[in-house]
Each structure stands twice: as structure tokens, then as C-alpha cells.
Design a protein around this motif. Sequence first.
Motif: not given
Length: 648
Positions: A249, A251, A566, A586
Motif C-alpha cells: 500500500p 503509506t 490503505d 495499515l
Amino acid sequence: MEVAVQIQRLFHVQIQRLLLTIATVVAVVVVFQFLVSPNKNYISNLWDASNGSVVTVGNVTSSSSSKLTGISVIHGMVNNSMASDSEGEGKDGDETQVEGMEKHSYFQVDGHEEMNNSFQIDEDGQLSQEITSESGFDHDKSLRYVKARNINTSFSMLGEVHSESSIESLGLVSPKISPNVIADLDAGLRTPPSSIAGNASLAHNNTELVEIQPGHTNKELLGNTSTSQSNHSSVSVDLIMKGRRRRKPTTISDMTLLLLQSLNSSSRPQRSSPRDRELQYARSQIQNAPVIRSSPELYASLFRNYSMFRRSYELMERMLKVYIYKEGEKPVFHQPRLTGIYASEGWFMQLIERNKQFVVRDPRKAHLFYLPFSSKNLRIALQQKQFTRREDLEEYLKNYTDIIARKYRFLNRVKGADHFLVACHDWAPWMTRKSMGNFIRVLCNANVARDFRIGKDVSLPVTYIRSAQDPGQDLGGKPPSQRTILAFFAGNMHGYLRPVLLQHWENKEPDMKISGPMPRDREGKTKYMESMKSSKYCVCARGYEVHTPRVVEAIYHECVPVIISDNYEPPFFEVLEWEAFSVFVLEKDIPNLRNILLSIPEDRYLAMQQRVKLVQQHFLWHRKPAKYDLFHMILHSVWYNRVLQVKL
């Protein structure tokens, strides 16, 4: 005697030939299936399918004897129909919504061009929901769920789900559903049953989540489901997440780097106008802003670069001019909706059209051009059969921009880079992706894994407004010393993530108040509010889409937001330092949620909670706009991104 021996030998030869033929056919079938999908364990699946209900996700198989949560998969036909919107509509046309139970439509694309099907359930005869699909989605493949009640299903399935490619068609066994289930699913539908898009379900005790995938009719849903009162196909909802973990993902740190990179991708217009030169001047002033440590009205710790923000805001107040296109008929254009979950777009439209400080009548004096349409009203127009297909919405906006381009020379001058729109409906990214893709798009559905562009587009806060007369009602919360709940969440099981959250944390720890939806009566609403006001951290878990009104609700009640979504860019990311007053977790780290929160030192929590109180002013609507409020923050982010797109 010899004849008998000859007959026996002939018989044995025929048996051998038959066995050889069978072996050859089996070998060919196995080899063919392996070549088509080499990752599937067909032999294991076929064996297990003959001995009980089996569900395979990835390469993990769970038999009907498992005690874990069940997942049932329904395979249907592609349908192009659509249902009504993700918000319930009252008799007066206003949205109805309950705290902890926001409604989101859902987009999922299994390819470059995917139809947009939708689905509405009126839960307990009151609350309607929607699921849709969207093109351009390749990072966020997932399983989707809509809540239904009292469904007991059991299926066998051969297949697997891949996160890096389109979700495959899943074979199934047991194709029927009981009349009670049909009545429950169809409760409150305002469109024909054929508009429901369904493709799977997740069972948990007496309540089940129906997994929805686009492109399947309600008739197929109802015709390919079976009810079992004794056995359940079972698999842990954790398996849902496994397919999603293959792609890393984006971040918050990644987004920061992308934001910095966007500064280097600025462009210079072919023909520089006086407005372009003013923007170049503004960029130079912002990038060379004198250092300012603090001020009585703002708090430096809330911002990425406080000095740049202050200088940019001052220049906006002094210089910015906006032209609003007069073209467009009501209700899609020039008619704001001021209540409900999509109210942000309506409040901005109303306030900018009444504004005299920034708005000009001469487009030649404008730095920015606003297209005043309501994505919510456009969606309703489809629901009311003013359009026949989903694609008509996109075509409608394209025709509108074509009219603007023919009538004015400004749209084509910089390919729309100085035009902007404000849209909060979940469908807005898809509606605007083609004809308005180069515009600055202010969107609630700010999913950077799709086509939301960091540094150009703006993340719009989701503000669920209950009263147009008092949009900022019921603010505040208890002091930190009286917040006895570590983390709080309550809401419907929208999307793939929330069932996972509840599986790990519902009724697991006394300080983790994680649950499904609260009652919709006055007592339930009050309890929801009081829970937020009494919690240290408020969990903001994504629903069908990445955004949720809980982020702003947490800020209103001075509860530190814990954002579990995410690829979601939080509002005003270009200027606000979100990690100073919120926590990002997350999705894969949900099992460790409590440890993450407990690991935050008390002094850091107190600092974050104080900053939540301070940042609150930037998320408030006022009937008469106030300095640094939500109206001005939206306008500033559009101005800021436009200025930094212009090359010096």
C-alpha cells in the motif's frame, strides 16, 4: 473350453483398454486445468468437494467442519442495470443517516473498462446502501460486503482469488435461496431486483455479510444460492486480506515523497497571460516565505510548513479570483445539497456562489474556474430514470465541458489545469476521470491507488451534516483524564475491512469498544456520541471506499483519529501534518491494533489530543465563512496546488 479362455482374454483386453482410456481422459483434463490455472489445487478441491462443503480462497481450503467465519460465493451473470443511491432518501428527498453507519457506494474494476452496477438494501426497512464498480482500479482488488440478516448458506467452490489480476469467476454448487432471505435482501429496494449486483456472502453466527462483486444480477444472485440449516462453508475472514497483501500500500510516508515529487512536475503555459505571471509571482513568494514560528490564530505544529501555509493563505486572500460558469441547469448544476453524508460539495457550492471576495464576473480576471455541479444530484438523476445507463453520467459531463470549451477559450488554454470541481459522491472519481481528468478534482474518495493524483487533486473531508441551520452542532468531548475507552468503533459491515476488524476485536478486550451498528433510535445516537467523547482513540476504518465521515467526527469530538484505510490521502494533505494529531494503521496490522495504541507514550497521546482540538477549526462549516474554516481550507488547497503546478 478354449472358447471360454478366448472370451476371458478378450474381456481382460477390453477392460485394460477401458482403464487406459479413462486414465488418458483424466490425465488430459488435469493437464488442461493445470495449464489454464497452474496455481489451483484441483485434485484436493475435487476430493474435498465430494466429502463436504468447501471454500477455497488463495490456496487455503477449509471444510464445513471448521468453526471459522463462513464465506459463500455466488457466481452470476453480467448485468448493466443500476439501483438507487448509497444514501437513504426520505420523503422530502433528504438523506437519512445514523452515526456509526455511513453509506458508501463501491467501485471495483476487473479490467480497464468495467460496468458500474449498484445495489440497495433498506436495512430494517430504513437504511439503503449501494455497491458499484469503477474503471481504472488495479491496486485495490478486494472482496466487498453488504450486510444482510438471518441468512444460513453453504456452498462448495472451486477456484481462488487473485489480487493482482481480475477476480476470477468462481465455480459453485448449491444454487437456491429461501424466500425469507429474498425478502430480507430486497427489503426497501426502489429499483427492480435485477439491479442488484451480487457475488458472494460471508456468514458469522446468525448474521451474514453478502459479498458483492460487480456485474451480476439479482436474479442470478437469487438463482444461485442455497440455504443450509445444518452446515456452513467456513473460512476465517483473515483470508480475505491475504490476496490484498501482495501489493504494497501507499503509506503516508510514500505520499509525502510523491507530494514533493509533484513540485518538480510543474508546467509552463505556452502563452503566458497576466494571470499566469501572477501565479508565478505567488509561487516564488510561497517558496521563499520568511520563517514564522507561531501566531495567536494558528498553530505551527499542525502544518507541514507553517511559514509557507501562512504566506500562501495571505496571497490567496489578496490575489485569488475565481470565475464560476453560469452554464448548466438545475438540479445537477447550481443546486447545493446541504445535509447528509455528501454535504461537503453542497456547502462549498453555496458559499462560493455567494462569495464576493473571490468571485469575479469577468473570466479574463480569473486564476481558477469552478464547475458548479453536484455529483450527488447527478447520481439521483440516474436513479430517477433521467438517464438510462451509467455511462450517460460521464457523457453528460463530457457534453457540458464541450459546451464550455466551445463558448470560452479558457478551458483549452492550459488543458483544464486551472479548472476545478468539488464532488463528494463515491462515483465522482469515475464520473470525472475522462472529461475532467486534467482538472483539479476535490474529491472525498481520495484513493491514490487509483487515479487520484497527489499534488494536483485535493482530498475533501466527509462531513455528515444533520442540520443545515447548525452544521457545527454538538462539538467537544471529555478531557483526556476522563476518557476511559482506549479505542472505539461502531458501524455497519461495509466493505471487506470491517468484518476483519470485528473478528479480531469485538468483545475481546474491555477497553476496546469495537462493534457493529448501534440502534438507530435516539438512545443509540446518544450512546454513539458519548462513546466518541469518552474514547482516547476513534477507529476510522474504511467502508466500501477509502473515505469515511468518522475522521471528521473524531475531530469534532476531540478523539484522536486512528485511520485504517490503505491508500487514502487525508484531507488537506498538502499543508496539514496529519501524523501530528492522528494515527495511521495499515490494514494488515489490525491484529496488532491494541498493541500499537498501547505503545504510544502518554505524553505523545496528550499532545496529539490537544492538536485535535486545535485543528478542529479547519473542519467546521459556517453559514457565513470564517477565516481558516473548512470553506477557506478547501479553496486554499485548490489555490495552493494550482500555484505550485506553475513553473517559474
